[in-house]
Design a protein around this motif. Structure first.
Motif, PDB file in Angstrom:
ATOM      1  N   LEU A  93      37.445  36.158  38.801  1.00 17.77           N
ATOM      2  CA  LEU A  93      37.844  36.363  40.205  1.00 17.77           C
ATOM      3  C   LEU A  93      39.305  36.798  40.296  1.00 17.77           C
ATOM      4  O   LEU A  93      39.646  37.686  41.083  1.00 17.77           O
ATOM      5  CB  LEU A  93      37.619  35.090  41.020  1.00 17.77           C
ATOM      6  N   ALA A  94      40.156  36.189  39.477  1.00 17.31           N
ATOM      7  CA  ALA A  94      41.577  36.574  39.469  1.00 17.31           C
ATOM      8  C   ALA A  94      41.743  38.007  38.989  1.00 17.31           C
ATOM      9  O   ALA A  94      42.578  38.758  39.518  1.00 17.31           O
ATOM     10  CB  ALA A  94      42.375  35.618  38.578  1.00 17.31           C
ATOM     11  N   ALA A  97      40.784  40.253  41.917  1.00 21.24           N
ATOM     12  CA  ALA A  97      41.849  40.243  42.923  1.00 21.24           C
ATOM     13  C   ALA A  97      43.056  41.050  42.460  1.00 21.24           C
ATOM     14  O   ALA A  97      43.625  41.843  43.220  1.00 21.24           O
ATOM     15  CB  ALA A  97      42.266  38.804  43.237  1.00 21.24           C
ATOM     16  N   SER A  98      43.440  40.881  41.202  1.00 28.09           N
ATOM     17  CA  SER A  98      44.603  41.594  40.662  1.00 28.09           C
ATOM     18  C   SER A  98      44.367  43.095  40.617  1.00 28.09           C
ATOM     19  O   SER A  98      45.255  43.887  40.959  1.00 28.09           O
ATOM     20  CB  SER A  98      44.920  41.086  39.258  1.00 28.09           C
ATOM     21  N   THR A 101      44.284  44.479  44.251  1.00 28.66           N
ATOM     22  CA  THR A 101      45.610  44.406  44.878  1.00 28.66           C
ATOM     23  C   THR A 101      46.551  45.443  44.276  1.00 28.66           C
ATOM     24  O   THR A 101      47.294  46.123  45.003  1.00 28.66           O
ATOM     25  CB  THR A 101      46.188  42.986  44.747  1.00 28.66           C
ATOM     26  N   ARG A 119      47.795  40.109  50.370  1.00 30.40           N
ATOM     27  CA  ARG A 119      47.157  38.937  49.776  1.00 30.40           C
ATOM     28  C   ARG A 119      45.656  39.177  49.745  1.00 30.40           C
ATOM     29  O   ARG A 119      45.054  39.523  50.759  1.00 30.40           O
ATOM     30  CB  ARG A 119      47.459  37.680  50.565  1.00 30.40           C
ATOM     31  N   ALA A 120      45.071  38.978  48.570  1.00 30.80           N
ATOM     32  CA  ALA A 120      43.620  39.045  48.413  1.00 30.80           C
ATOM     33  C   ALA A 120      43.119  37.641  48.116  1.00 30.80           C
ATOM     34  O   ALA A 120      43.622  36.980  47.209  1.00 30.80           O
ATOM     35  CB  ALA A 120      43.239  39.978  47.284  1.00 30.80           C
ATOM     36  N   THR A 121      42.157  37.189  48.886  1.00 34.97           N
ATOM     37  CA  THR A 121      41.503  35.906  48.630  1.00 34.97           C
ATOM     38  C   THR A 121      40.092  36.221  48.163  1.00 34.97           C
ATOM     39  O   THR A 121      39.340  36.912  48.858  1.00 34.97           O
ATOM     40  CB  THR A 121      41.467  35.039  49.906  1.00 34.97           C
ATOM     41  N   VAL A 122      39.751  35.742  46.971  1.00 38.26           N
ATOM     42  CA  VAL A 122      38.457  36.048  46.373  1.00 38.26           C
ATOM     43  C   VAL A 122      37.692  34.744  46.171  1.00 38.26           C
ATOM     44  O   VAL A 122      38.240  33.773  45.631  1.00 38.26           O
ATOM     45  CB  VAL A 122      38.614  36.785  45.030  1.00 38.26           C
ATOM     46  N   VAL A 147      35.727  39.302  48.874  1.00 41.27           N
ATOM     47  CA  VAL A 147      37.157  39.593  48.804  1.00 41.27           C
ATOM     48  C   VAL A 147      37.650  39.831  50.222  1.00 41.27           C
ATOM     49  O   VAL A 147      37.094  40.650  50.951  1.00 41.27           O
ATOM     50  CB  VAL A 147      37.438  40.851  47.949  1.00 41.27           C
ATOM     51  N   PHE A 149      41.163  40.709  52.322  1.00 42.73           N
ATOM     52  CA  PHE A 149      42.561  41.131  52.265  1.00 42.73           C
ATOM     53  C   PHE A 149      43.277  40.793  53.559  1.00 42.73           C
ATOM     54  O   PHE A 149      42.717  40.954  54.648  1.00 42.73           O
ATOM     55  CB  PHE A 149      42.659  42.653  52.059  1.00 42.73           C
ATOM     56  N   GLN A 168      39.033  49.944  45.951  1.00 41.87           N
ATOM     57  CA  GLN A 168      37.714  49.507  45.478  1.00 41.87           C
ATOM     58  C   GLN A 168      37.025  50.616  44.692  1.00 41.87           C
ATOM     59  O   GLN A 168      36.451  50.376  43.634  1.00 41.87           O
ATOM     60  CB  GLN A 168      36.864  49.096  46.672  1.00 41.87           C
TER      61      GLN A 168
END
Length: 188
Positions: A93-94, A97-98, A101, A119-122, A147, A149, A168
């Motif tokens: 997941l990280a 997100a990385s 982003t 900020r991305a929250t996954v 995801v 944003f 994406q």
């Protein structure tokens, strides 16, 4: 009379000129675009592991990074583990997100959009009964990933949505997660 409009300089910390230059070079030498990244994982104890990342193959030869990176993984105490690091699925997941982003920053730089905050929250849903072998119909991996944003930028909502869509479209990790990849597991 000629009037020139000055566009304010955008600095999101991405060298898009170098990236565009690389595209041109890879068009001339496509074999140079073939990269092989590596991670070497050493078991420490229990479910605790440590991965080291360095070197990689690219531009037709072995490349050495300035430093070797370390990524640790473990499991939480609720799985009778020591909880010394994130789980491997959390690392995935990280990575997503990385990748997304970083893509947003790159696309924004290229399109002249100044970012102030991204900020991305996954979140990923997983039913551990699959991993534990309790039900063969439950997959071991994520059943869904979301995801979200939150982006503060000098741009309209439509422009921000377009940044996310392009990120994406070009994300290696998004592609890995959404398309089949040949994975070979072997001894020695």
């Amino acid at each position: 009379m000629h009037t020139e409009t000055m566009t304010p300089a955008v600095n999101n910390g991405v060298n898009t000129e170098a990236l565009i230059g690389a595209r041109g070079a890879f068009e001339q030498q496509p074999e140079a675009a073939a990269f092989t990244f590596r991670s070497v994982c050493d078991w420490e104890e229990g479910t605790y592991n440590a991965n080291t990342i360095n070197p990689y193959f690219g531009l037709g030869q072995e490349q050495q990074r300035k430093k070797t990176y370390r990524i640790e993984s473990d499991h939480p105490e609720v799985f009778a583990a020591a909880d010394r690091a994130p789980t491997p699925p959390e690392i995935v997941l990280a990575a997503l997100a990385s990748c997304l982003t970083g893509g947003v920053a790159s696309v924004a730089q290229h399109r002249g959009i100044q970012l102030r905050n991204v900020r991305a929250t996954v979140e990923g849903d997983i039913d551990v009964r699959g991993i534990l072998g309790m039900d063969p119909d439950i997959r071991n991996g994520f059943s869904a990933i979301r995801v979200r944003f939150d982006i503060d930028a000098d741009a309209t909502e439509a422009e921000i949505r377009a940044l996310i869509a392009q990120s994406q479209k070009r994300s290696a990790v998004f592609d890995i997660l959404t398309n089949p990849t040949n994975v070979a597991v072997m001894l020695g």
